[in-house]
Design a protein around this motif. Structure first.
Motif, short mmCIF file in Angstrom:
data_model
loop_
_atom_site.label_atom_id
_atom_site.label_comp_id
_atom_site.label_asym_id
_atom_site.label_seq_id
_atom_site.Cartn_x
_atom_site.Cartn_y
_atom_site.Cartn_z
N GLY A 195 0.55 -1.62 -0.36
CA GLY A 195 -0.57 -0.19 0.24
C GLY A 195 0.25 1.16 -0.07
O GLY A 195 0.18 2.53 0.06
N ALA A 196 2.08 1.35 -0.07
CA ALA A 196 2.81 1.89 -0.19
C ALA A 196 3.58 3.01 -1.30
O ALA A 196 3.39 2.26 -2.11
N SER A 197 4.00 3.71 -1.70
CA SER A 197 4.98 3.83 -3.10
C SER A 197 5.89 4.18 -2.93
O SER A 197 6.66 4.28 -2.02
N VAL A 198 6.77 3.33 -3.94
CA VAL A 198 8.19 3.07 -3.86
C VAL A 198 8.88 3.89 -4.99
O VAL A 198 8.06 3.28 -6.37
N VAL A 199 9.78 4.51 -4.97
CA VAL A 199 10.64 5.41 -6.54
C VAL A 199 12.35 4.67 -6.36
O VAL A 199 12.39 4.24 -5.00
N ILE A 200 12.34 3.67 -6.87
CA ILE A 200 13.87 3.22 -7.43
C ILE A 200 14.67 4.37 -8.28
O ILE A 200 14.29 4.38 -8.86
#
Length: 189
Positions: A121-126
């Motif tokens: 449910g989190a937002s993830v960026v690499i």
């Protein structure tokens, strides 16, 4: 006043067209931003509500780590929302290993990163040498643990099982969908 350093290529995103994004952040977080576009240093000064102002540096850091401004501003939506960074570089032996580690976190066609988002449910960026997360403390903990498992060499299947288990746990606790719209961007490995 806090000072935050962001990559040169993210300064334009922080400022926005005609300064629009910068003004939006200043208004929403009740801060004043002093951006040095030469070195990427951003001074964040609270000018209003001190509780809102505490989120200002994290909003700037989140944009600096690859989040779209609207996703970074979600940190203001709820006092429980938080920002965290996993440093991929510290888990890497050299440049080739860094590329391999990023590839493990992104997954084939971005699938691993997407599953981290969908199941937590989190937002993830690499971006660059980091994996950045915006979510509730429980969501951030799930993503951080999954990322650390991958960086420690755990098989993807084991990590996916962990994510499924945590997703079901969050669901039972009624915490699974505290998610905001928008999906993180990613840099190809």
């Amino acid at each position: 006043m806090q000072h935050v350093k962001i990559p040169q290529d993210r300064i334009g995103v922080l400022i926005g067209s005609g300064g629009e994004t910068m003004r939006e952040i200043e208004s929403a977080a009740e801060v004043r931003l002093d951006i040095d576009s030469e070195n990427g240093s951003v001074a964040v000064e609270t000018v209003g509500d001190p509780v809102l102002g505490l989120k200002g540096p994290d909003i700037v850091r989140a944009i600096g780590r690859g989040f779209a401004p609207e996703d970074a501003l979600a940190l203001l939506d709820d006092e429980l929302m938080m920002f965290d960074i996993v440093d991929i570089d510290t888990a890497s032996r050299n440049a080739n290993d860094m590329k391999r580690q990023k590839g493990r976190l992104i997954g084939e066609n971005g699938r691993t990163r997407e599953l981290m988002e969908e199941l937590s449910g989190a937002s993830v960026v690499i971006y660059g040498s980091t994996l950045a997360i915006i979510g509730t403390p429980e969501q951030v903990d799930v993503v951080r643990t999954a990322a650390e498992m991958l960086l420690d060499g755990a098989p993807h299947g084991a990590v996916y099982s962990f994510l499924e288990e945590k997703h079901n746990e969050l669901k039972r606790q009624g915490l699974e969908y505290h998610r905001f719209p928008g999906s993180g961007t990613e840099e190809q490995a």
